[in-house]
Design a protein around this motif. Structure first.
Motif, PDB file in Angstrom:
ATOM      1  N   ALA A  16       0.832  -1.213   0.000  1.00 50.97           N
ATOM      2  CA  ALA A  16       0.000   0.000   0.000  1.00 50.97           C
ATOM      3  C   ALA A  16       0.859   1.253   0.000  1.00 50.97           C
ATOM      4  N   PHE A  17       1.887   1.283   0.857  1.00 45.60           N
ATOM      5  CA  PHE A  17       2.700   2.498   0.981  1.00 45.60           C
ATOM      6  C   PHE A  17       3.805   2.604  -0.068  1.00 45.60           C
ATOM      7  N   SER A  18       4.201   1.448  -0.637  1.00 49.07           N
ATOM      8  CA  SER A  18       5.341   1.487  -1.559  1.00 49.07           C
ATOM      9  C   SER A  18       4.945   1.475  -3.035  1.00 49.07           C
ATOM     10  N   VAL A  19       3.856   0.777  -3.374  1.00 49.10           N
ATOM     11  CA  VAL A  19       3.519   0.601  -4.790  1.00 49.10           C
ATOM     12  C   VAL A  19       2.090   1.032  -5.109  1.00 49.10           C
ATOM     13  N   LEU A  20       1.119   0.346  -4.494  1.00 47.70           N
ATOM     14  CA  LEU A  20      -0.282   0.529  -4.901  1.00 47.70           C
ATOM     15  C   LEU A  20      -0.819   1.902  -4.537  1.00 47.70           C
ATOM     16  N   GLY A  21      -0.546   2.353  -3.304  1.00 44.43           N
ATOM     17  CA  GLY A  21      -1.007   3.680  -2.897  1.00 44.43           C
ATOM     18  C   GLY A  21      -0.459   4.779  -3.787  1.00 44.43           C
ATOM     19  N   PRO A  22       0.861   4.805  -4.025  1.00 48.38           N
ATOM     20  CA  PRO A  22       1.421   5.835  -4.920  1.00 48.38           C
ATOM     21  C   PRO A  22       0.845   5.779  -6.336  1.00 48.38           C
ATOM     22  N   ILE A  23       0.671   4.551  -6.867  1.00 45.58           N
ATOM     23  CA  ILE A  23       0.064   4.441  -8.207  1.00 45.58           C
ATOM     24  C   ILE A  23      -1.331   5.035  -8.191  1.00 45.58           C
ATOM     25  N   GLY A  24      -2.102   4.686  -7.154  1.00 47.83           N
ATOM     26  CA  GLY A  24      -3.459   5.225  -7.032  1.00 47.83           C
ATOM     27  C   GLY A  24      -3.467   6.729  -6.911  1.00 47.83           C
ATOM     28  N   SER A  25      -2.492   7.278  -6.182  1.00 45.97           N
ATOM     29  CA  SER A  25      -2.411   8.740  -6.034  1.00 45.97           C
ATOM     30  C   SER A  25      -2.125   9.414  -7.367  1.00 45.97           C
ATOM     31  N   VAL A  26      -1.221   8.808  -8.161  1.00 42.27           N
ATOM     32  CA  VAL A  26      -0.907   9.364  -9.482  1.00 42.27           C
ATOM     33  C   VAL A  26      -2.140   9.327 -10.372  1.00 42.27           C
ATOM     34  N   LEU A  27      -2.835   8.164 -10.372  1.00 43.97           N
ATOM     35  CA  LEU A  27      -4.055   8.052 -11.181  1.00 43.97           C
ATOM     36  C   LEU A  27      -5.108   9.043 -10.706  1.00 43.97           C
ATOM     37  N   GLY A  28      -5.228   9.191  -9.387  1.00 37.40           N
ATOM     38  CA  GLY A  28      -6.166  10.167  -8.845  1.00 37.40           C
ATOM     39  C   GLY A  28      -5.819  11.575  -9.264  1.00 37.40           C
TER      40      GLY A  28
ATOM     41  N   SER B 163     -14.192  14.080  -3.976  1.00 37.99           N
ATOM     42  CA  SER B 163     -13.063  13.747  -3.104  1.00 37.99           C
ATOM     43  C   SER B 163     -11.795  14.473  -3.541  1.00 37.99           C
ATOM     44  N   ASN B 164     -11.695  14.806  -4.836  1.00 36.26           N
ATOM     45  CA  ASN B 164     -10.507  15.489  -5.366  1.00 36.26           C
ATOM     46  C   ASN B 164     -10.620  17.010  -5.312  1.00 36.26           C
ATOM     47  N   LEU B 165     -11.790  17.537  -5.705  1.00 40.06           N
ATOM     48  CA  LEU B 165     -11.938  18.981  -5.873  1.00 40.06           C
ATOM     49  C   LEU B 165     -12.888  19.634  -4.869  1.00 40.06           C
ATOM     50  N   GLY B 166     -13.659  18.813  -4.149  1.00 39.58           N
ATOM     51  CA  GLY B 166     -14.579  19.381  -3.169  1.00 39.58           C
ATOM     52  C   GLY B 166     -15.950  19.716  -3.719  1.00 39.58           C
TER      53      GLY B 166
END
Length: 618
Positions: A257-269, A316-319
């Motif tokens: 979650a902290f090393s791969v999947l979370g960062p990928i999800g953040s980039v996609l988000g 969730s992104n822009l409010g």
């Protein structure tokens, strides 16, 4: 708990193929949603013929029975007749396409959290009103606490999504929520705020990203977790898996979650947020026009379940949400208005009643009853509503109108457009709704001059034909009883129409008039006929005899056949039906009862088939 819908629920379960054919069942605001082992066993026509069922749809692998706003009460009774635990081990017989699978996944993940989002959204709306009318100030403790009430759902959105997605993917929802909790832990937030590089065991880099209120990261993480859990459960001995499966899941998924999947999800988000901002700046009209104009079509095909979550993601992104909310409320108001015009224009009593009640429900944001009960069958109100909804959406889009909280899409939803200490979006959505209502009303009225004229002429002809009283003959010999004595609550309550019961003395059912067979159930226990004068009569042999699957019944006619009064329709074996544990009462019901001023039983006690049974006065 009321048993008002017990008989109705039993009939629904019977017609979807019985409890053995149900692998899962749940409900939304208006629909029962079944997942069936074999959809071919469901009697879709039989379900739609039930009084109380508006429409049956098969979307995204889900067999949907549209009931209305009282669906929760019906569901309570449905639960009594099904055994989900024993059926969930069975596999669905059909393979889903990619699009259907994706929509089913998105809907299953987001739909369960809609009530929480709606509740939080309305709290936001109340808070905005209190500020706008200067009842409280933004620096007061009351504002601080009310904001906390509303923001809690959005702050911990990853935990809610983790739980519902895990349920959908059939992995442990508590473990999924636990992984999400790691990502929102205050200690992780402190590390992100500090901004210093983080390395797990001094080797694995953890990307500094904030995951509160996020959507994409947790969806990716739980998707992978489902496979990790299955692998661990397969290889870790059952005797110790209660301890080691959760431990290994947290260690593996926490690291990923902290090393791969979370960062990928953040980039996609981030890319998703950029896309939303691009739409808001360069094509703000497009989403509102498409949703406002084509939402009814999306609902019919289940596509709205895949589009609506975009609004949640944007918020969730822009409010705020400008993707789904504005177009949706314009579409719903247009649907409601089209139905209301039909109610005022039509001369058909049944249509008027359905349209009037359905339009009220639609103004509150629930459009399925009016869509499937009136607008879709008549077609021209649907076209009018799509044009009106699109025009309202166009205005909302061009003025960059957006809502500041997620909630329903009825008239109360206008409060969700108050925010940023401004009434601008609120005023614009009111104007957009007015455009939708006025445009739809005008177009529907103009089209009704053509289409309702035909219906009116037909109605007048029917009224002339029905001027004389119509007589219904007894279809079976036996003893006539009051319909309230029926062993089935739906019949006894006259939910399906007025009529009588005949306790049969033999096993022959004949046509009660010259007419047409419009319904003949495959199980042969129920026959629907219509007379030349328009009387619609249901002959239902026995209670729950649909479960016999045609055993002890034999039919001599087919659906669509013209029959003469006294012609043999079906034979049955009353004694064998009784021995099998079923009541043999024969219900003779006029299903279009509302088309008549009075229905009178002409016989009491013993009767022979062919003797006068009911008198219908138009």
């Amino acid at each position: 708990m009321s048993k008002k819908y017990e008989g109705f629920a039993q009939q629904i379960v019977d017609r979807v193929g019985g409890k053995a054919n149900i692998s899962d069942v749940y409900h939304c605001q208006t629909r029962l949603r079944f997942k069936l082992v074999d959809e071919s066993k469901a009697d879709q026509k039989g379900l739609e013929d039930l009084n109380g069922v508006t429409k049956v749809l098969i979307n995204a692998g889900v067999f949907q029975v549209v009931i209305g706003t009282h669906v929760a009460e019906v569901f309570e009774e449905i639960e009594k007749f099904v055994d989900i635990k024993s059926n969930k081990t069975q596999q669905e017989s059909e393979k889903k396409g990619i699009v259907t699978t994706v929509i089913d996944f998105v809907a299953g993940t987001f739909q369960p959290i809609i009530p929480a989002l709606s509740g939080a959204g309305m709290v936001k709306a109340v808070l905005a009103l209190l500020v706008v009318f200067k009842i409280i100030t933004t620096d007061s403790q009351t504002y601080y606490l009310l904001n906390l009430f509303a923001d809690g759902v959005f702050f911990f959105l990853p935990m809610l999504l983790a739980f519902t997605e895990a349920q959908k993917l059939k992995c442990n929802p508590i473990l999924a929520a636990g992984v999400a909790a790691m990502m929102m832990h205050p200690n992780w937030t402190a590390l992100v705020t500090a901004g210093e590089p983080v390395h797990f065991f001094g080797v694995i880099p953890f990307t500094l990203a904030t995951y509160t209120s996020s959507v994409i990261p947790i969806i990716l993480i739980v998707f992978v977790q489902a496979y990790v859990e299955k692998f661990l459960n397969r290889w870790i001995p059952k005797s110790v898996n209660l301890v080691f499966v959760p431990m290994c899941t947290f260690l593996i998924m926490g690291t990923l979650a902290f090393s791969v999947l979370g960062p990928i999800g953040s980039v996609l988000g981030g890319y998703l947020a950029t896309f939303f901002e691009f739409l808001s700046t360069n094509a703000s009209w497009a989403p509102a026009v498409l949703i406002g104009g084509f939402l009814p079509i999306m609902v019919m095909f289940g596509l709205h379940n895949g589009v609506a979550p975009l609004g949640v993601m944007q918020m969730s992104n822009l409010g705020y949400d400008s993707i789904f909310g504005p177009g949706c409320v314009c579409s719903n108001m247009a649907q409601a208005t089209a139905g209301l015009v039909v109610a005022l224009r039509t001369r058909d009593k049944n249509t008027r009643q359905t349209a009037a009640s359905g339009s009220i429900t639609a103004y509150m944001g629930i459009t399925e009853p009016i869509l499937y009960g009136v607008n879709l069958p008549k077609k021209y109100p649907l076209i009018s509503a799509m044009i009106g909804g699109g025009l309202g959406g166009l205005y909302a889009g061009l003025t960059q109108t957006h809502r500041f909280a997620t909630g329903s899409s009825g008239l109360p939803a206008v409060l969700l457009y108050i925010g940023d200490n401004s009434m601008t979006c609120f005023i614009n959505i009111i104007i957009a709704i007015a455009i939708s209502i006025i445009a739809t009303a005008i177009i529907t009225f103009v089209l009704s001059l053509r289409f309702e004229k035909k219906d009116s002429d037909t109605a007048e002809e029917i009224e002339i034909i029905k001027a004389d009283e119509e007589i219904i003959m007894a279809p079976v010999a036996g003893k006539v009883l009051n319909l309230s004595e029926a062993d089935d609550e739906v019949f006894a309550s006259k939910a399906l129409g007025d009529g009588v019961i005949i306790e049969p003395s033999d096993g022959v059912a004949v046509a009660p008039f010259d007419g047409t067979i419009v319904t003949l159930f495959p199980t042969k226990h129920a026959i629907g006929l219509v007379s030349p004068n328009g009387a619609e009569v249901l002959i239902h042999i026995g209670i729950n005899t649909v479960e016999l699957n045609g055993q002890y019944f034999e039919s001599f006619v087919k659906q669509g056949e013209q029959v003469k009064a006294g012609q043999k329709l079906v034979t049955f074996e009353p004694e064998k039906i009784k021995d099998a544990g079923y009541a043999t009462q024969v219900m003779v019901v006029v299903t279009n009862t509302t088309s008549y001023q009075k229905i009178t039983a002409l016989h009491e006690g013993d009767i022979k088939n062919g003797e006068q049974l009911l008198k219908l006065k138009a």
